[in-house]
Design a protein around this motif. Structure first.
Motif, PDB file in Angstrom:
ATOM      1  N   GLU A   1       0.076   4.613  -7.793  1.00 57.14           N
ATOM      2  CA  GLU A   1      -0.649   3.789  -8.759  1.00 57.14           C
ATOM      3  C   GLU A   1      -2.059   3.459  -8.260  1.00 57.14           C
ATOM      4  O   GLU A   1      -3.032   3.516  -9.019  1.00 57.14           O
ATOM      5  N   LEU A   2      -2.169   3.110  -6.971  1.00 57.36           N
ATOM      6  CA  LEU A   2      -3.470   2.764  -6.417  1.00 57.36           C
ATOM      7  C   LEU A   2      -4.410   3.967  -6.415  1.00 57.36           C
ATOM      8  O   LEU A   2      -5.604   3.827  -6.713  1.00 57.36           O
TER       9      LEU A   2
ATOM     10  N   LEU B   1       0.825  -1.211   0.000  1.00 59.28           N
ATOM     11  CA  LEU B   1       0.000   0.000   0.000  1.00 59.28           C
ATOM     12  C   LEU B   1       0.859   1.260   0.000  1.00 59.28           C
ATOM     13  O   LEU B   1       0.502   2.268  -0.618  1.00 59.28           O
TER      14      LEU B   1
ATOM     15  N   VAL C   1      -4.766  -6.563  -1.199  1.00 59.14           N
ATOM     16  CA  VAL C   1      -4.758  -5.192  -1.735  1.00 59.14           C
ATOM     17  C   VAL C   1      -5.809  -5.046  -2.832  1.00 59.14           C
ATOM     18  O   VAL C   1      -6.483  -4.008  -2.936  1.00 59.14           O
TER      19      VAL C   1
ATOM     20  N   GLN D   1      -5.691   4.377  -9.907  1.00 61.85           N
ATOM     21  CA  GLN D   1      -6.621   3.317 -10.292  1.00 61.85           C
ATOM     22  C   GLN D   1      -7.951   3.400  -9.553  1.00 61.85           C
ATOM     23  O   GLN D   1      -9.004   3.084 -10.113  1.00 61.85           O
ATOM     24  N   CYS D   2      -7.899   3.814  -8.287  1.00 56.44           N
ATOM     25  CA  CYS D   2      -9.102   3.797  -7.449  1.00 56.44           C
ATOM     26  C   CYS D   2      -9.828   5.137  -7.402  1.00 56.44           C
ATOM     27  O   CYS D   2     -10.985   5.213  -6.971  1.00 56.44           O
TER      28      CYS D   2
ATOM     29  N   LYS E   1       3.014   1.349  -3.564  1.00 53.62           N
ATOM     30  CA  LYS E   1       2.165   1.506  -4.751  1.00 53.62           C
ATOM     31  C   LYS E   1       1.088   2.568  -4.551  1.00 53.62           C
ATOM     32  O   LYS E   1       0.066   2.572  -5.241  1.00 53.62           O
TER      33      LYS E   1
ATOM     34  N   ALA F   1      -8.718  -2.317  -2.837  1.00 55.64           N
ATOM     35  CA  ALA F   1      -8.901  -1.413  -3.982  1.00 55.64           C
ATOM     36  C   ALA F   1     -10.335  -1.457  -4.495  1.00 55.64           C
ATOM     37  O   ALA F   1     -10.902  -0.423  -4.876  1.00 55.64           O
TER      38      ALA F   1
END
Length: 437
Positions: free
Chosen positions: A29-30, A23, A313, A33-34, A26, A317
């Motif tokens: 990136e998360l 977490l 994860v 994406q989220c 990344k 997400a």
């Protein structure tokens, strides 16, 4: 800026620490994406002073996981403690009753209390995600719960325990005994100090019971699974399987039959040319047979910090992406209150091919006596051969039989008869054969 999804994690062992690490590493990136950041705002574990190699400075420490579960400073409770009772169950139930989403990797807890927990989640309108509970990093739960809508499943077959698959793979590749291979697996960290739960099939059974509920819309029934482990698999079995063109795998099988849903976990011979036979080491695999999609095979890492953390994860997400007020789908694919009572199939009626290894007295008439018992039970033999075994006393010999399709009951009656005839010098070995997969 959108408010972050606030995550509380209970359990900071190998998997929990990996989740915190992923977490953090990344985070960018998360968030992309989220559509929102994900922040670990609370943690709980047994020892606050232990150095886990992760930065927990931004998270509040809770000695009590139940207190973390009902904290107003978290939106999602992640349970990675393990155990089917005690703090894990209490904390998870508290989180659901408090209206918080839950992510868990706890297959034992789900196998025992999954339906009740699903009812609690659905009553509160929150998510209960558990991708990491079955087959590690393989997205089999999401596939069955979401991507296969409209499909009717007829059969699920899986290599669901990396420890057992590792042991059987090494026994074949290096011609070493089960006992020696288990010691190596423990030394390398692939097997626990007490490996019973893995090698006797219990871990596979818990995972299979969850897949069965998803596949057939039944209540979880882990205690109704026919169970055999791999501790009695010998080099004689490995060699015989190889000579016949098979490889031994510990499989979990769930399928619909005329008499109910059949659930079984046991060593199985699969043809060398089948895809599932190529799954070696700690890798897991799940094969699903459906009416619309046909046959689907999912293969990937089934254990380890990174593989399991990836699944956890992914579940977090999914929650971060969900919209407030959105009606979430049911935990097990069907509303928990509509899950049907599990109707156990008659295991002894199971039909298929069988491998039978007999250690018998080396005397005249043995082959004829064995063949008669098979014929008396309407068992057609594909082959019956005598195999050399230097480990046996000269007064003994090994006889290997491969049957055409027959029933479990017929095979057991025939073996019982051969035993009563006084032909055996050791317990018979019976292994089912799966022709495809």
């Amino acid at each position: 800026m959108t408010d972050p999804l606030r995550v509380g994690i209970a359990g900071l062992g190998t998997v929990g620490a990996s989740v915190v690490r992923v977490l953090a590493s990344k985070a960018t990136e998360l968030q992309r994406q989220c559509g929102r950041p994900i922040a670990v705002t609370g943690v709980s574990a047994r020892d606050a002073s232990r150095d886990r190699g992760i930065d927990l400075s931004a998270a509040q420490w809770f000695d009590d996981p139940v207190a973390l579960a009902k904290s107003d400073d978290i939106d999602v409770f992640v349970e990675l403690m393990g155990g089917d009772e005690g703090p894990a169950r209490q904390a998870l139930k508290t989180a659901l009753d408090s209206g918080r989403h839950v992510v868990t990797a706890n297959k034992a807890l789900l196998a025992k209390h999954g339906v009740a927990l699903a009812e609690a989640a659905e009553k509160k309108g929150v998510l209960l995600n558990y991708e990491a509970a079955v087959a590690g990093g393989i997205p089999v739960i999401k596939t069955m719960r979401e991507a296969m809508a409209g499909n009717s499943v007829s059969r699920v077959v899986g290599i669901l325990n990396g420890t057992c698959n590792y042991i059987l793979s090494r026994m074949e590749a290096e011609a070493i005994s089960f006992e020696d291979c288990l010691k190596d697996a423990q030394r390398l960290g692939y097997a626990e100090a007490d490996p019973t739960f893995d090698i006797e099939g219990n871990d596979t059974a818990h995972k299979l019971s969850i897949l069965t509920s998803l596949a057939f819309g039944t209540k979880i029934a882990a205690s109704d699974i026919y169970l055999e482990g791999i501790s009695n698999i010998s080099q004689a079995d490995i060699r015989a399987a190889a000579a016949l063109g098979y490889r031994i795998k510990l499989l979990g099988v769930a399928q619909r039959t005329d008499s109910g849903i059949e659930q079984r976990v046991h060593p199985t011979m699969v043809p060398n040319q089948s895809v599932i036979a190529q799954v070696m080491g700690v890798t897991n695999a799940v094969a699903i047979s459906t009416d619309i999609l046909g046959d689907l095979l999912l293969v990937g890492p089934g254990a380890g910090g990174n593989a399991t953390a990836s699944a956890v994860v992914g579940d977090i997400a999914d929650i971060a992406k969900s919209q407030p007020g959105f009606q979430h789908g049911p935990v097990f694919g069907w509303p928990a209150k509509e899950l049907k009572p599990y109707k156990k199939a008659q295991m002894r009626a199971h039909a298929g091919g069988y491998f039978i290894r007999l250690t018998v007295h080396d005397r005249a008439g043995v082959f004829a006596a064995i063949a008669k018992r098979m014929a008396d039970n309407d068992i057609s033999l594909e082959s019956i051969v005598q195999q050399a075994d230097s480990s046996l006393d000269p007064s003994q010999k090994t006889v290997v039989l491969v049957t055409h399709e027959t029933t479990e009951a017929a095979v057991r009656r025939a073996v019982d008869g051969i035993t009563k005839d006084g032909q055996l010098t050791d317990k018979a070995q019976v292994i089912r054969i799966e022709r495809a997969g």
